[in-house]
Structure formats: C-alpha cells, structure tokens
Design a protein around this motif. Sequence first.
Motif, mmCIF file in Angstrom:
data_model
loop_
_atom_site.group_PDB
_atom_site.id
_atom_site.type_symbol
_atom_site.label_atom_id
_atom_site.label_comp_id
_atom_site.label_asym_id
_atom_site.label_seq_id
_atom_site.Cartn_x
_atom_site.Cartn_y
_atom_site.Cartn_z
ATOM 1 N N MET A 68 0.834 -1.197 0.000
ATOM 2 C CA MET A 68 0.000 0.000 0.000
ATOM 3 C C MET A 68 0.872 1.251 0.000
ATOM 4 O O MET A 68 1.860 1.322 0.732
ATOM 5 C CB MET A 68 -0.905 0.007 1.226
ATOM 6 N N VAL A 69 0.509 2.223 -0.819
ATOM 7 C CA VAL A 69 1.184 3.514 -0.812
ATOM 8 C C VAL A 69 0.141 4.597 -0.575
ATOM 9 O O VAL A 69 -1.035 4.428 -0.911
ATOM 10 C CB VAL A 69 1.956 3.780 -2.120
ATOM 11 N N ASP A 70 0.581 5.679 0.010
ATOM 12 C CA ASP A 70 -0.295 6.826 0.263
ATOM 13 C C ASP A 70 -0.056 7.907 -0.778
ATOM 14 O O ASP A 70 1.095 8.148 -1.178
ATOM 15 C CB ASP A 70 -0.030 7.408 1.647
ATOM 16 N N LEU A 71 -1.122 8.571 -1.191
ATOM 17 C CA LEU A 71 -1.045 9.789 -1.988
ATOM 18 C C LEU A 71 -1.623 10.904 -1.141
ATOM 19 O O LEU A 71 -2.805 10.876 -0.778
ATOM 20 C CB LEU A 71 -1.840 9.642 -3.288
ATOM 21 N N VAL A 72 -0.799 11.881 -0.791
ATOM 22 C CA VAL A 72 -1.229 12.992 0.057
ATOM 23 C C VAL A 72 -1.413 14.222 -0.826
ATOM 24 O O VAL A 72 -0.477 14.650 -1.513
ATOM 25 C CB VAL A 72 -0.204 13.283 1.170
ATOM 26 N N ASP A 105 -2.875 18.071 6.278
ATOM 27 C CA ASP A 105 -3.385 18.866 7.392
ATOM 28 C C ASP A 105 -3.633 20.288 6.936
ATOM 29 O O ASP A 105 -2.777 20.921 6.327
ATOM 30 C CB ASP A 105 -2.372 18.898 8.545
ATOM 31 N N GLY A 106 -4.814 20.802 7.241
ATOM 32 C CA GLY A 106 -5.119 22.202 6.949
ATOM 33 C C GLY A 106 -5.039 23.022 8.204
ATOM 34 O O GLY A 106 -4.447 22.627 9.217
ATOM 35 N N PRO A 107 -5.671 24.200 8.179
ATOM 36 C CA PRO A 107 -5.664 25.051 9.367
ATOM 37 C C PRO A 107 -6.366 24.416 10.546
ATOM 38 O O PRO A 107 -6.175 24.820 11.674
ATOM 39 C CB PRO A 107 -6.412 26.310 8.899
ATOM 40 N N GLY A 108 -7.191 23.381 10.308
ATOM 41 C CA GLY A 108 -7.897 22.747 11.413
ATOM 42 C C GLY A 108 -9.246 23.377 11.650
ATOM 43 O O GLY A 108 -9.743 24.194 10.882
ATOM 44 N N GLY A 109 -9.858 22.993 12.737
ATOM 45 C CA GLY A 109 -11.182 23.487 13.052
ATOM 46 C C GLY A 109 -11.116 24.828 13.750
ATOM 47 O O GLY A 109 -10.141 25.567 13.664
ATOM 48 N N PRO A 110 -12.169 25.191 14.488
ATOM 49 C CA PRO A 110 -12.193 26.468 15.198
ATOM 50 C C PRO A 110 -10.999 26.614 16.125
ATOM 51 O O PRO A 110 -10.628 25.680 16.823
ATOM 52 C CB PRO A 110 -13.520 26.392 15.982
ATOM 53 N N GLY A 118 -3.356 13.587 11.407
ATOM 54 C CA GLY A 118 -2.790 14.017 10.137
ATOM 55 C C GLY A 118 -2.186 12.850 9.385
ATOM 56 O O GLY A 118 -2.225 11.701 9.841
ATOM 57 N N TRP A 119 -1.593 13.161 8.210
ATOM 58 C CA TRP A 119 -1.091 12.062 7.391
ATOM 59 C C TRP A 119 0.043 11.279 8.058
ATOM 60 O O TRP A 119 0.131 10.067 7.842
ATOM 61 C CB TRP A 119 -0.699 12.554 6.002
ATOM 62 N N PRO A 120 0.938 11.879 8.864
ATOM 63 C CA PRO A 120 1.976 11.033 9.475
ATOM 64 C C PRO A 120 1.387 9.934 10.373
ATOM 65 O O PRO A 120 1.821 8.785 10.321
ATOM 66 C CB PRO A 120 2.828 12.028 10.271
ATOM 67 N N GLU A 121 0.388 10.305 11.177
ATOM 68 C CA GLU A 121 -0.223 9.318 12.057
ATOM 69 C C GLU A 121 -0.946 8.229 11.257
ATOM 70 O O GLU A 121 -0.857 7.046 11.562
ATOM 71 C CB GLU A 121 -1.211 9.998 13.011
ATOM 72 N N GLN A 142 8.309 17.596 8.892
ATOM 73 C CA GLN A 142 7.742 16.486 8.130
ATOM 74 C C GLN A 142 8.818 15.714 7.379
ATOM 75 O O GLN A 142 8.799 14.483 7.321
ATOM 76 C CB GLN A 142 6.666 17.008 7.185
ATOM 77 N N TYR A 143 9.770 16.448 6.793
ATOM 78 C CA TYR A 143 10.896 15.766 6.148
ATOM 79 C C TYR A 143 11.657 14.917 7.173
ATOM 80 O O TYR A 143 12.038 13.771 6.892
ATOM 81 C CB TYR A 143 11.853 16.781 5.520
#
Length: 390
Positions: A68-72, A105-110, A118-121, A142-143
């Motif tokens: 399996m590979v991820d596409l982010v 990951d975006g800005p998140g919620g309120p 996020g994608w790492p987890e 992230q790197y």
Amino acid sequence: MARTGSAAGPTLAVIAREAGVSVPTASKVLNGRADVAPDTRRRVTEVLERLGYVRRPRAGAPKPRPAMVDLVVRSPDSPRAGAVLHGVMEAAHEAGLDVVVSVADGPGGPGGRRTGPGWPEKLAARGSAGVLFHLPGLSPGQYAWLDGHRVPYVLIDPARRPPPGTPSVGADDHRGGSVATGHLLALGHRRIAVLAGRPGTPRGDARLAGHREALAAAGIAPRPEYVRHGDSGRGCARRRTLALLGLPEPPTALFACSDVMALGAYEALAARGLRVPADVSVIGFGDLPEAGWASPALTTVRRPLSEMAATALRLLARMMCGERPENPRTELFTRLVPRHSTAPVATRPLRAVRAAGAAGGPAAGGLAAGRGDGTAGDTGPVPRAPAVAQ
C-alpha cells in the motif's frame, strides 16, 4: 543473507526481547496491525531488519495483499488533483500496488486546532510502504519524520524547492516559458509582457527565465516594466493587466505564467473594450480544463500532470525495492497547445488612449490602435489603473 523465523534464525521471542516489547506486540507489527504506536512499530521494524527476520508463509495461507502507498494531496476537488490521481491510479494498477488518498493537514477546526489525525499518524497506523506528495512542499519537521521512519517518498510537482537529494517529478518549466514566448515572437509580437508568479518560486522563476532566453535569442532587450509579479489568482492578474494597459506603450501580447492568470487577463482586457486576440494575444501555462472552455479557447503550454504522477509512482515503486535514483529530480517535457487566443500582431499596435468611463468599470473605448503619426485618439481620458509594484 536474510533468515527466516525458524530454528536457523531469530524467533519472534528474540525479536520482542531485542526491541523491548512483548511477543504479542512484535506479532502485531509483523502482521501489519494498526493498533501499535508509531515509535514501537519503528523499533520493532528496525530489529526485524537488523536480525534479518523473514516471515515464512504458512501452507495454504492466502496470498499477501499488494503493498500500500499513500497519496497525500492538499485538496481532492481541484482539477490538478484529479489529473494527479488519474496518473497515480493507472501506474499503481500496472505495478500491483494499492493506493490510499489522504488530505494534508489544513488550518484545522475552530481556533486552528486539527480536527483529526494528520497524514503522518495515518501513514504509521496503516504501515504504508511509501508515500507520494502532491503539495506545494513539506515542513522541515515532516521531512525529518519521513527520514527518521525511513519511509520512501516522492514529491509530485512541488511549488517550493525541496531539500537537496529529495526525489521529485516535475516539468521543464524553463523550456515551457521559452516555447510560449517563441510562439508569440513567431506571430510578430515584440512588446510581450509577462504576468509572473512571486519571485523565488522554482516554477515561476524557471518560466520567466525561459521567456527571457527566448527574447535574447530574438535579439530583443527585456523591458522591466513588462514584467509584473504577483500571486496566481485571477484578481491579481486582472489588476496587473490593467496596469500594463496603462503604459505609454502597452504590450501587444501577454504571457501569463498560469492559465488562471490568463483568465484574469481576459477580464481586464474585456473591461477595457479590447478583444482577444484581435487587439491583444494571450497565452497561458498549464492547460487546465478551463483553458479549453474559455472564450476564446486559450493557447497554453501543457504541463503533463498525469504523466508526472505516473512517473512518480513508478519511481516510488523502485525505491520501495531499495533502489535510489541517480538524479533526484525528474522533469518531463512541456508542449505548446495552440488554440484561439493568439494571433499575428495587429498592423496598428495599441497606444494608451484617454476615454470616458467610470472609475473601476469598463471604459468607453478603453485602448485603441494608435494612428500612424503615433498620436492617441480623441475619445477623452481613461482613469489610469492603480500603480502596481514590479
């Protein structure tokens, strides 16, 4: 030589003892279970590799699932993301790989808080064999996470320059800028302006460098006032086009460094009563679907996003087998897509014209072809667009 988990090699109990975990936990890692902490998974995996443990399949056991590979991606709804997904899925099918799509990951919620993992987890929990990124870039953290977990990864068309040695696949934007400008030069244009991106971005800088190279090859000195930097939005392109039209010698052709910028230029030209391409030729960059839907259909430079994505997937598959690319950067060719927004330069080039009109709205007459004596028409003053920084 790798050994199997038998009497001739390390048992699962040995693996668990070396990693400092229980045998059931080591078994979960070995079987790709998701309910293992990322650090624990990494520790067990390192021991498995160091001791050369290879699991021997049981007789009659089902065949293992494809890797399996991820596409982010940043946004799954954009036309660019659609083209990338198409290329990745086709290449993954050929390679026998499964693909999971994650949204970065975006800005998140309120309050700016993230509303979920996020994608790492997610990547650690799934035990993915590799990851593709279609993002402007990654953060240093992230790197570091990817390198620390020894996860193979490839960037697809990054907007920001990655660290040295980072595998990435993009397009030859320098050549694309040269081809776009060469097309306008072949039509007789000499007053060619550029709607460029922000300085310091690799793609934008490469396109502008290609433009200047084509001018130099034609013996034309660049005019600084014909280069307008800004973001890639329509609004910014519209404002910068209006500023260019207010010059004493307005350009007869516009090279927009993205299709979205070109469509913003369309709006500015229409607001001044000018026709594309009869009065001003416009060429874009990217060949997004909107380029073909525009009126007139936009001449542009095609960036092969689907092919870039497929190439990145094939590169990732080789890296997952232990291969390291000799050249971390792979560039695919761009090509001109002629449509209906470019034409030979008018016999009477545009002059700045004064015409009546409400400020901020379409001016009556806008700009027009100057008379042979170089004087402007007599239709009255046009409100000059606000000055725009170069």
